[in-house]
Scaffold this motif. Sequence first.
Motif, PDB file in Angstrom:
ATOM      1  N   GLN A   1       9.091  22.651   1.724  1.00 33.07           N
ATOM      2  CA  GLN A   1       8.917  23.502   0.541  1.00 33.07           C
ATOM      3  C   GLN A   1      10.207  23.612  -0.277  1.00 33.07           C
TER       4      GLN A   1
ATOM      5  N   HIS B   1      14.312  12.213   5.110  1.00 34.02           N
ATOM      6  CA  HIS B   1      15.570  11.611   4.652  1.00 34.02           C
ATOM      7  C   HIS B   1      15.338  10.137   4.307  1.00 34.02           C
TER       8      HIS B   1
ATOM      9  N   ARG C   1      -3.583   5.661  -3.260  1.00 33.59           N
ATOM     10  CA  ARG C   1      -4.818   6.443  -3.328  1.00 33.59           C
ATOM     11  C   ARG C   1      -4.786   7.464  -4.454  1.00 33.59           C
ATOM     12  N   GLN C   2      -3.587   7.746  -4.974  1.00 35.14           N
ATOM     13  CA  GLN C   2      -3.496   8.557  -6.190  1.00 35.14           C
ATOM     14  C   GLN C   2      -2.765   7.738  -7.255  1.00 35.14           C
TER      15      GLN C   2
ATOM     16  N   TYR D   1      18.794  22.247   1.480  1.00 35.74           N
ATOM     17  CA  TYR D   1      19.400  21.245   0.591  1.00 35.74           C
ATOM     18  C   TYR D   1      19.128  21.662  -0.845  1.00 35.74           C
TER      19      TYR D   1
ATOM     20  N   THR E   1       3.171   1.339   3.258  1.00 33.05           N
ATOM     21  CA  THR E   1       4.253   2.326   3.130  1.00 33.05           C
ATOM     22  C   THR E   1       3.622   3.675   2.772  1.00 33.05           C
TER      23      THR E   1
ATOM     24  N   ALA F   1       5.658  12.237  -0.775  1.00 26.86           N
ATOM     25  CA  ALA F   1       6.976  12.873  -0.624  1.00 26.86           C
ATOM     26  C   ALA F   1       7.917  12.518  -1.767  1.00 26.86           C
TER      27      ALA F   1
ATOM     28  N   GLY G   1      13.817  16.625  -2.702  1.00 25.97           N
ATOM     29  CA  GLY G   1      14.974  17.325  -3.255  1.00 25.97           C
ATOM     30  C   GLY G   1      15.814  16.468  -4.187  1.00 25.97           C
TER      31      GLY G   1
ATOM     32  N   VAL H   1       8.736   5.829  -3.073  1.00 29.65           N
ATOM     33  CA  VAL H   1       9.981   5.110  -3.338  1.00 29.65           C
ATOM     34  C   VAL H   1      10.101   3.859  -2.460  1.00 29.65           C
ATOM     35  N   VAL H   2       9.559   3.918  -1.248  1.00 29.51           N
ATOM     36  CA  VAL H   2       9.670   2.760  -0.349  1.00 29.51           C
ATOM     37  C   VAL H   2       8.734   1.640  -0.815  1.00 29.51           C
TER      38      VAL H   2
ATOM     39  N   VAL I   1      -4.484   5.129   8.967  1.00 29.36           N
ATOM     40  CA  VAL I   1      -4.871   3.720   8.820  1.00 29.36           C
ATOM     41  C   VAL I   1      -4.473   2.903  10.046  1.00 29.36           C
TER      42      VAL I   1
ATOM     43  N   VAL J   1       0.859  -1.183   0.000  1.00 32.02           N
ATOM     44  CA  VAL J   1       0.000   0.000   0.000  1.00 32.02           C
ATOM     45  C   VAL J   1       0.895   1.233   0.000  1.00 32.02           C
ATOM     46  N   GLY J   2       0.771   2.078  -1.040  1.00 34.05           N
ATOM     47  CA  GLY J   2       1.604   3.273  -1.168  1.00 34.05           C
ATOM     48  C   GLY J   2       2.651   3.066  -2.246  1.00 34.05           C
ATOM     49  N   ALA J   3       2.626   3.928  -3.262  1.00 35.43           N
ATOM     50  CA  ALA J   3       3.565   3.795  -4.389  1.00 35.43           C
ATOM     51  C   ALA J   3       4.573   4.939  -4.388  1.00 35.43           C
TER      52      ALA J   3
ATOM     53  N   GLY K   1       5.824  19.402  -0.377  1.00 37.56           N
ATOM     54  CA  GLY K   1       5.607  17.960  -0.265  1.00 37.56           C
ATOM     55  C   GLY K   1       5.410  17.590   1.189  1.00 37.56           C
TER      56      GLY K   1
ATOM     57  N   ILE L   1      17.926  14.143  -3.474  1.00 36.39           N
ATOM     58  CA  ILE L   1      19.289  13.882  -2.998  1.00 36.39           C
ATOM     59  C   ILE L   1      19.341  12.507  -2.344  1.00 36.39           C
TER      60      ILE L   1
END
Length: 405
Positions: free
Chosen positions: A255, A368, A54-55, A280, A233, A61, A66, A33-34, A241, A29-31, A340, A68
């Motif tokens: 920002q 991070h 959900r989107q 950063y 994730t 994020a 950024g 990077v993780v 949830v 659940v959640g697309a 974000g 990095i």
Amino acid sequence: MQISHWHATLDRPPLPAIDLPATANVVVVGAGVVGAATALWLARAGLKPLVIDRQGPAAGASGHNGGILSAGLAENYLAATARYGKQATRELYGLSLAGQQLLVELIEQERIDCDLRLHGNLNLTIGEAQLTIAATTVAALQADGFPAALLDRDSAQELVRIPLGAAITGGRFNPAAGTLHSGKLVYGLLEAADRYGAQFCWNVTLHQVTAAETGLRLITSRGSVATGAAVITINAWSGEVLPELSQRIKPVRGQVLCTMPVDPFIMCGFGASLTPTGEYGQQLPGGQVLFGGCRAVAPDQDVGVSAGEVSADVQHALEVGLGRLFPTLAGIAIERRWSGQMAFTADYLPIVANPLPNLFAVGGFSGHGMPFAAIVGRHLAEAVQTGTIPSALELLSCERETLIW
Ligand SMILES: Cc1cc2nc3c(=O)[nH]c(=O)nc-3n(C[C@H](O)[C@H](O)[C@H](O)COP(=O)(O)OP(=O)(O)OC[C@H]3O[C@@H](n4cnc5c(N)ncnc54)[C@H](O)[C@@H]3O)c2cc1C
């Protein structure tokens, strides 16, 4: 809502999507990077994961950051040592370094075109006090066997082709770092997972997870899914949830601005502590300068504020700050601005939880998350196969003592 540079320049065909099935082997659940990295490891293991969001890909994020990819922790190594202790800090830093390297390997193995440049990161110091802290930090990192270098002003200037601001005294260079296109990274990880048999379903919101006779039942906005296991994730939204995480993970708005293109002037990612919450940036391959941070000037540091709009105070501080670091960039025209949703914990470390049998969750990367994505994803994929969170993630447990606001 302002579109991020990553979404504006994604230029990728949509990923294949299916209708929500009634059953699935395992659901991610959640697309972000993780989730994308977790899905890739599960798919490589032949488990045919279903990914829902959900989107869509990189909506959180991961599509607004950024870009990095820097080994290290959200906190400075000395502050982390004071908080978690010497041994734990060394292990945690080692986890992030291994994670940074593992993500680079995944990018290479799966031929993910995401503008990866392994050119290091230069954390500029302002004034003598920051240079002294940088020197102590570098000494501590080197003593523990981690790559780091202290640069005086002249050496820092050698990495930058335009004059550094007058107050800059030098910097701390992290060679185990690079920059990349976060949106293309997430798409690339999901495209790779697709090649190994993952399936995707977008615009599906998970509401609740309950234990079922043969595993779990996921209650979503588009019906329920019976599954053997699930990995959640959803980072800043974890508390919506999972009640056990609602008090432990706080959404925080971050920002960013992105200037109009300028001639290439810097060979690496960069950061600074112009404000206590940190800054950063990177010069993008197209010449634009991405610069983020300055939350310290926002009321309550943008804690508890949902991403969406940007605010004039933080954006003004970013423009002024960029000019302080690189005076010839003062007043430069801005191409785009965005925000974000970060997810903070009390001790700036992510939380890994196992709220029900065969249900695993991770979130709270505290601004991070990139160096942790591949390695946490690999361990969570292992957890799905064994039923237990591997000991390598023990320091990220929900039960740790430092996790107190
Ligand atoms: C402005 C900013 C700058 C940053 N800069 C950096 C940086 O330079 N380097 C770095 O390492 N880290 C950075 N970070 C942090 C980094 O982006 C995150 O740690 C990382 O992207 C977290 O990834 P994730 O997959 O856990 O979560 P996310 O990318 O937030 O993904 C969560 C996903 O879950 C979905 N979702 C939420 N709720 C539900 C639900 N109920 N049902 C289904 N789906 C749901 C969302 O739509 C979203 O796609 C930054 C973050 C921000 C906001």
